[in-house]
Write an enzyme that holds these catalytic residues in place. Structure first.
Site, short mmCIF file in Angstrom:
data_model
loop_
_atom_site.label_atom_id
_atom_site.label_comp_id
_atom_site.label_asym_id
_atom_site.label_seq_id
_atom_site.Cartn_x
_atom_site.Cartn_y
_atom_site.Cartn_z
N GLY A 198 0.34 1.32 0.98
CA GLY A 198 -1.01 0.90 0.29
C GLY A 198 -0.75 -0.48 0.24
CG HIS A 199 -0.13 -2.83 3.22
ND1 HIS A 199 0.25 -2.88 4.45
CD2 HIS A 199 0.97 -1.71 2.61
CE1 HIS A 199 1.53 -2.39 4.46
NE2 HIS A 199 1.99 -1.51 3.63
CD GLN A 221 6.08 3.15 4.62
OE1 GLN A 221 6.47 3.09 5.76
NE2 GLN A 221 4.79 3.33 4.12
CE LYS A 281 5.13 -3.83 2.91
NZ LYS A 281 5.30 -3.23 1.53
P1 GDP Z 1 2.39 -3.88 -0.39
O1 GDP Z 1 2.49 -2.42 -0.22
O2 GDP Z 1 3.75 -4.65 -0.01
O3 GDP Z 1 0.94 -4.74 0.48
O4 GDP Z 1 2.01 -4.24 -2.03
P2 GDP Z 1 0.82 -3.44 -2.80
O5 GDP Z 1 -0.47 -4.12 -2.43
O6 GDP Z 1 1.10 -1.98 -2.97
O7 GDP Z 1 1.39 -4.18 -4.41
C1 GDP Z 1 1.32 -5.28 -4.57
C2 GDP Z 1 0.30 -5.51 -5.74
O8 GDP Z 1 0.54 -6.81 -6.49
C3 GDP Z 1 -1.23 -5.50 -5.62
O9 GDP Z 1 -1.99 -5.01 -6.39
C4 GDP Z 1 -1.64 -7.09 -5.27
O10 GDP Z 1 -2.76 -7.37 -5.29
C5 GDP Z 1 -0.54 -7.70 -6.28
N1 GDP Z 1 0.20 -9.02 -6.02
C6 GDP Z 1 0.23 -9.57 -5.15
N2 GDP Z 1 0.83 -10.72 -5.14
C7 GDP Z 1 0.85 -10.82 -6.55
C8 GDP Z 1 1.42 -11.83 -7.54
O11 GDP Z 1 1.91 -12.97 -6.99
N3 GDP Z 1 1.10 -11.67 -8.58
C9 GDP Z 1 0.52 -10.50 -9.32
N4 GDP Z 1 0.35 -10.62 -10.36
N5 GDP Z 1 -0.28 -9.66 -8.37
C10 GDP Z 1 0.13 -9.78 -7.06
P1 IMO Z 2 3.88 0.36 1.03
O1 IMO Z 2 3.76 -0.03 2.48
C1 IMO Z 2 6.43 2.15 -1.90
C2 IMO Z 2 8.23 6.09 -0.95
C3 IMO Z 2 7.64 7.20 -1.65
C4 IMO Z 2 8.98 7.83 -1.63
C5 IMO Z 2 9.57 7.90 -0.30
C6 IMO Z 2 9.14 8.69 0.83
O2 IMO Z 2 2.70 0.22 0.28
O3 IMO Z 2 5.09 -0.71 0.51
P2 IMO Z 2 7.05 9.47 2.00
O4 IMO Z 2 5.73 9.72 1.42
O5 IMO Z 2 7.20 8.25 2.76
O6 IMO Z 2 7.77 10.46 2.68
O7 IMO Z 2 7.68 9.18 0.59
O8 IMO Z 2 9.13 6.44 0.06
N1 IMO Z 2 7.26 5.14 -0.22
C7 IMO Z 2 6.92 3.96 -0.75
N2 IMO Z 2 7.03 3.33 -1.97
N3 IMO Z 2 5.54 1.51 -1.23
C8 IMO Z 2 5.16 2.22 0.04
O9 IMO Z 2 4.54 1.49 1.15
C9 IMO Z 2 5.96 3.67 0.09
N4 IMO Z 2 5.72 4.52 1.19
C10 IMO Z 2 6.80 5.57 0.98
O10 IMO Z 2 7.18 6.72 -3.00
O11 IMO Z 2 9.95 7.54 -2.67
MG MG Z 3 1.90 -0.72 -1.38
#
Ligand code: GDP
Ligand code: IMO
Ligand code: MG
Length: 425
Positions: free
Chosen positions: A39-40, A224, A15
């Site tokens: 964690g974005h 999430q 996202k």
């Molecule tokens: P979010 O929580 O939905 O914002 O996603 P996260 O940031 O937690 O996890 C997504 C991970 O994948 C991050 O490390 C991004 O930098 C990485 N990422 C996003 N899009 C791509 C992709 O198309 N390919 C690869 N290899 N990594 C990606």
């Molecule tokens: P983003 O926004 C992935 C999961 C936790 C656990 C459950 C409950 O980066 O996509 P909590 O701390 O919210 O009470 O935990 O939800 N969880 C996530 N898993 N990405 C997240 O956020 C999450 N936020 C919570 O791992 O299973």
């Molecule tokens: Mg994340």
């Protein structure tokens, strides 16, 4: 144009990257739920940003950032995040707005989260231990809640905290045989939080409605994923908020019909962190291959993510409840090198084939995935920017996901950087 970006799986779909790309053409980015459990990740050139509370629009200097009512704000995390960006020459001054009605995560929430998880042993939810559940529980319970606007009157807050700490410490001692939290310490920290954060605290609902009336474009950033939604996900293995797009209106006071487009984000496979059912999980060398190539370790907790095949039953359920118009398909590059790929197109439950996802985990636990097997591709696709230049088998895979998930795929991502993105007409 107002757009909502929301995860359709169990979080971490990418996202942050999608919001960052769309934020280029947005005036305002809004977080409408969740807290520092999120964690974005945003990658700009060689720089990587991991945002927990600030909307991902924060890395673009001209975008206003709103933390709306239903976000639970951990002031310590937020201040660290603001200072961290400032050190990288990105200031939030004058463009960060925090809702006065957003609830505050304090030390006792994090302690309660940890104690409860520890006490549950192998029955634990596997939370991020960021105090999210306890803070939302206090919000719903009302009596022991603290909101951002409470920082305006520290005398009143002190009295409130005395009542809260008296109650919490009795619970810590009686239920968990744990040491108490020092109320003076919590209050002292609140004074600091007030100094640092009050300049940003406003009525964000008024701001959003005035901005929309002025023709500003607003991007709503889900946290999430839809399957972690408190009411519509795989309860109790969920988070404590409405993390699907259904949480948007209640979360920020903007009605659903004022949003022009709902963009769902999925990975080309599925991941999940924490406990709970995951029908297409591959707890084997395939899951490990995906984890290694996709760097599937939590942005917030560093935990290895569970990995498995794309689940079209789950994704189409999320798309249905989320009024999804189009899909961004992430991490297509991660699948390069697998001989065959599988897509789950139905579940067999008690001898019957089902295509509507059962969010009830007693029924979900009985679901045996029914797979369609398709050929994979070997080529590195991380520099492809034109859909037609993808290997034919990768194009076929995207089209098949599109058919099974039931929504058009308008964005295909082939790497973490902004330029590793294919926009389809
Ligand atoms: P979010 O929580 O939905 O914002 O996603 P996260 O940031 O937690 O996890 C997504 C991970 O994948 C991050 O490390 C991004 O930098 C990485 N990422 C996003 N899009 C791509 C992709 O198309 N390919 C690869 N290899 N990594 C990606
Ligand atoms: P983003 O926004 C992935 C999961 C936790 C656990 C459950 C409950 O980066 O996509 P909590 O701390 O919210 O009470 O935990 O939800 N969880 C996530 N898993 N990405 C997240 O956020 C999450 N936020 C919570 O791992 O299973
Ligand atoms: Mg994340």
């Amino acid at each position: 144009m107002n757009v909502c970006v929301v995860g359709l799986q169990w979080g971490d779909e990418g996202k942050g990257k999608v919001v960052d790309i769309l934020a280029e053409h947005s005036d305002i980015v809004v977080r409408y739920g969740g807290g520092s459990n999120a964690g974005h990740t945003v990658v700009v050139g060689d720089s990587r940003f991991a945002l927990h509370l600030l909307p991902s629009g924060a890395v673009r200097p001209n975008v206003a950032c709103v933390i709306a009512n239903a976000v639970v704000v951990d002031p310590e995390v937020l201040i660290t995040e603001i200072d961290g960006l400032c050190q990288r020459n990105i200031t939030l001054d004058g463009r960060l707005l925090i809702s006065e009605n957003a609830h505050v995560v304090l030390d006792y929430h994090k302690k309660e989260d940890l104690l409860r998880e520890q006490s549950l042993g192998d029955k634990k939810i596997g939370t991020t231990v960021r105090g999210i559940g306890p803070c939302y529980a206090d919000k719903v319970g009302r009596t022991y809640a603290v909101r951002m606007g409470d920082f305006r009157d520290l005398d009143e807050l002190k009295a409130k905290l005395q009542v809260i700490l008296d109650y919490k410490n009795r619970v810590f001692a009686a239920v968990y045989n744990a040491s108490p939290i020092d109320g003076d310490e919590v209050f002292k920290k609140c004074g600091y939080y007030a100094d640092r954060l009050l300049p940003f605290v406003v009525d964000t609902t008024e701001f959003l409605h005035k901005s929309i009336a002025d023709g500003k474009s607003v991007l709503f950033e889900g946290a999430q994923g839809s399957l972690l939604d408190l009411d519509h996900g795989t309860f109790p293995y969920v988070t404590s908020s409405n993390s699907s797009s259904l949480g948007l209106p209640a979360g920020c006071g903007v009605p659903a019909r004022m949003v022009d487009q709902y963009l769902g984000v999925v990975k080309a496979y599925t991941t999940r962190v924490g406990a709970g059912p995951f029908p297409t999980e591959q707890d084997n060398e395939i899951g490990q291959y995906i984890r290694d190539r996709g760097h599937e370790y939590g942005t917030t907790t560093g935990r290895p993510r569970r990995c498995g095949w794309f689940d079209a039953v789950a994704a189409s359920y999320s798309a249905t409840i989320g009024a999804i118009d189009a899909i961004a398909l992430m991490h297509l590059d991660t699948l390069s090198g697998l001989k065959e790929l599988r897509i789950c197109t139905a579940y067999r439950i008690d001898g019957q084939d089902r295509t509507f996802f059962p969010a009830n985990i007693a029924r979900l636990a009985k679901a045996a995935p029914i797979y369609e097997t398709v050929p994979g591709w070997d080529e590195d696709i991380t520099e492809v920017t034109d859909f037609d230049r993808l290997p034919a088998k990768a194009r076929d895979y995207v089209r098949r996901i599109e058919q099974t998930a039931g929504k058009p795929i308008t964005i295909v991502s082939v790497g973490p950087r902004r330029d590793q993105t294919i926009i389809r007409g």
